[in-house]
Design a protein around this motif. Structure first.
Motif, PDB file in Angstrom:
ATOM      1  N   ASN A   1       5.506  13.885 -19.999  1.00 41.52           N
ATOM      2  CA  ASN A   1       5.204  12.699 -19.196  1.00 41.52           C
ATOM      3  C   ASN A   1       4.511  13.131 -17.914  1.00 41.52           C
ATOM      4  O   ASN A   1       4.860  14.164 -17.328  1.00 41.52           O
ATOM      5  N   VAL A   2       3.549  12.355 -17.476  1.00 42.53           N
ATOM      6  CA  VAL A   2       2.964  12.504 -16.148  1.00 42.53           C
ATOM      7  C   VAL A   2       3.560  11.401 -15.276  1.00 42.53           C
ATOM      8  O   VAL A   2       3.556  10.227 -15.653  1.00 42.53           O
ATOM      9  N   ILE A   3       4.091  11.788 -14.128  1.00 38.93           N
ATOM     10  CA  ILE A   3       4.780  10.861 -13.234  1.00 38.93           C
ATOM     11  C   ILE A   3       4.193  10.982 -11.838  1.00 38.93           C
ATOM     12  O   ILE A   3       4.076  12.092 -11.303  1.00 38.93           O
ATOM     13  N   LEU A   4       3.836   9.867 -11.267  1.00 43.31           N
ATOM     14  CA  LEU A   4       3.352   9.813  -9.879  1.00 43.31           C
ATOM     15  C   LEU A   4       4.444   9.180  -9.021  1.00 43.31           C
ATOM     16  O   LEU A   4       4.981   8.140  -9.365  1.00 43.31           O
TER      17      LEU A   4
ATOM     18  N   ARG B   1       0.856  -1.191   0.000  1.00 39.17           N
ATOM     19  CA  ARG B   1       0.000   0.000   0.000  1.00 39.17           C
ATOM     20  C   ARG B   1       0.892   1.241   0.000  1.00 39.17           C
ATOM     21  O   ARG B   1       1.730   1.421   0.890  1.00 39.17           O
ATOM     22  N   PHE B   2       0.693   2.082  -0.989  1.00 42.12           N
ATOM     23  CA  PHE B   2       1.541   3.259  -1.163  1.00 42.12           C
ATOM     24  C   PHE B   2       0.715   4.530  -1.007  1.00 42.12           C
ATOM     25  O   PHE B   2      -0.435   4.598  -1.437  1.00 42.12           O
ATOM     26  N   VAL B   3       1.327   5.544  -0.414  1.00 41.57           N
ATOM     27  CA  VAL B   3       0.703   6.860  -0.330  1.00 41.57           C
ATOM     28  C   VAL B   3       1.402   7.786  -1.325  1.00 41.57           C
ATOM     29  O   VAL B   3       2.632   7.820  -1.422  1.00 41.57           O
ATOM     30  N   VAL B   4       0.600   8.516  -2.087  1.00 44.73           N
ATOM     31  CA  VAL B   4       1.147   9.414  -3.104  1.00 44.73           C
ATOM     32  C   VAL B   4       1.838  10.593  -2.433  1.00 44.73           C
ATOM     33  O   VAL B   4       1.292  11.222  -1.523  1.00 44.73           O
ATOM     34  N   GLU B   5       3.043  10.878  -2.884  1.00 45.80           N
ATOM     35  CA  GLU B   5       3.802  12.028  -2.395  1.00 45.80           C
ATOM     36  C   GLU B   5       3.711  13.212  -3.339  1.00 45.80           C
ATOM     37  O   GLU B   5       3.647  14.355  -2.906  1.00 45.80           O
ATOM     38  N   SER B   6       3.740  12.959  -4.634  1.00 44.68           N
ATOM     39  CA  SER B   6       3.604  14.045  -5.597  1.00 44.68           C
ATOM     40  C   SER B   6       3.217  13.484  -6.954  1.00 44.68           C
ATOM     41  O   SER B   6       3.379  12.299  -7.233  1.00 44.68           O
ATOM     42  N   VAL B   7       2.680  14.386  -7.770  1.00 42.84           N
ATOM     43  CA  VAL B   7       2.355  14.064  -9.171  1.00 42.84           C
ATOM     44  C   VAL B   7       2.876  15.234  -9.992  1.00 42.84           C
ATOM     45  O   VAL B   7       2.643  16.397  -9.648  1.00 42.84           O
ATOM     46  N   GLU B   8       3.584  14.936 -11.056  1.00 38.12           N
ATOM     47  CA  GLU B   8       4.184  15.994 -11.844  1.00 38.12           C
ATOM     48  C   GLU B   8       3.966  15.749 -13.331  1.00 38.12           C
ATOM     49  O   GLU B   8       3.731  14.618 -13.766  1.00 38.12           O
ATOM     50  N   MET B   9       4.038  16.832 -14.101  1.00 32.90           N
ATOM     51  CA  MET B   9       4.103  16.708 -15.548  1.00 32.90           C
ATOM     52  C   MET B   9       5.379  17.395 -16.001  1.00 32.90           C
ATOM     53  O   MET B   9       5.623  18.560 -15.653  1.00 32.90           O
TER      54      MET B   9
END
Length: 224
Positions: A214-217, A167-175
């Motif tokens: 690119n979109v990167i999570l 189970r992972f918690v999102v830290e950031s999302v970038e483009m």
């Protein structure tokens, strides 16, 4: 799409130098992705990340990406990916390298599929686990079409072959522009169990035949 790391070397270290030199996976692999001209994939807002200098360029990354330690799991291949917020519930394929040294990607005529890059860490192990998916293809939205809707604090779950769920918690999302892809940030060594989800995004450039960004999570293993 970005450069990808080479196979593990002795002692489990990633050959990051091989990544840039011989395992280049560019947006050209995704020729034909832009088949939804009236519909642009969601874009993560600047608030979902901060600005930092990465790999000689500027990229958005989480404040917590470099924080040390945390839980880790033993090695076990991923079998399933679940992202409740954006309705993703898929079986994961296994991606390796093609004869020309580029990384395999899920088939474009099945854009609903996602794949784990098997030469990196398994999700839950210490290190960077990478999962790739299309944003669209064959006239349909892809598995990661809505990746830009994810926000820090959201949850991503990976079911593993040993029956456990990482189970992972999102830290950031970038483009980020593909020309400034943060290779080391995505594929470099970590002192914690990290997960990266990667897809195409931004504007589809018909002249060159692929998306410009690119979109990167970025996420990390959590016990909550």
């Amino acid at each position: 799409m970005p450069d990808l790391p080479g196979p593990r070397t002795g002692g489990g270290r990633r050959a990051l130098g091989v990544a840039a030199a011989a395992v280049a996976l560019t947006g050209a692999v995704f020729v034909g992705c832009g088949v939804l001209p009236a519909d642009r994939p969601p874009v993560p807002p600047p608030a979902a990340a901060r600005t930092a200098t990465v790999d000689g360029g500027t990229a958005a990354v989480s404040e917590r990406i470099s924080s040390p330690g945390g839980p880790v799991l033993g090695p076990s291949e991923p079998r399933r990916l679940d992202i409740p917020k954006i309705g993703v519930h898929v079986t994961l394929g296994r991606l390796g390298l093609k004869p020309d040294g580029t990384v395999q990607v899920p088939p474009l005529d099945h854009p609903e599929e996602a794949g784990w890059y098997a030469h990196g860490a398994a999700p839950g192990e210490r290190g960077a686990a990478v999962i790739l998916g299309h944003v669209d293809g064959a006239g349909r939205k892809g598995v990661f079409y809505d990746l830009g809707r994810m926000r820090p604090g959201d949850i991503v779950e990976v079911g593993r072959a040993d029956g456990s769920v990482a189970r992972f918690v999102v830290e950031s999302v970038e483009m980020v522009p593909k020309k400034r892809f943060p290779t080391r940030r995505v594929y470099g060594p970590l002192d914690h169990a990290g997960l990266r989800l990667v897809t195409c995004g931004g504007v589809f450039d018909r002249r060159i035949g692929h998306y410009t960004d690119n979109v990167i999570l970025y996420a990390r293993l959590t016990t909550r």
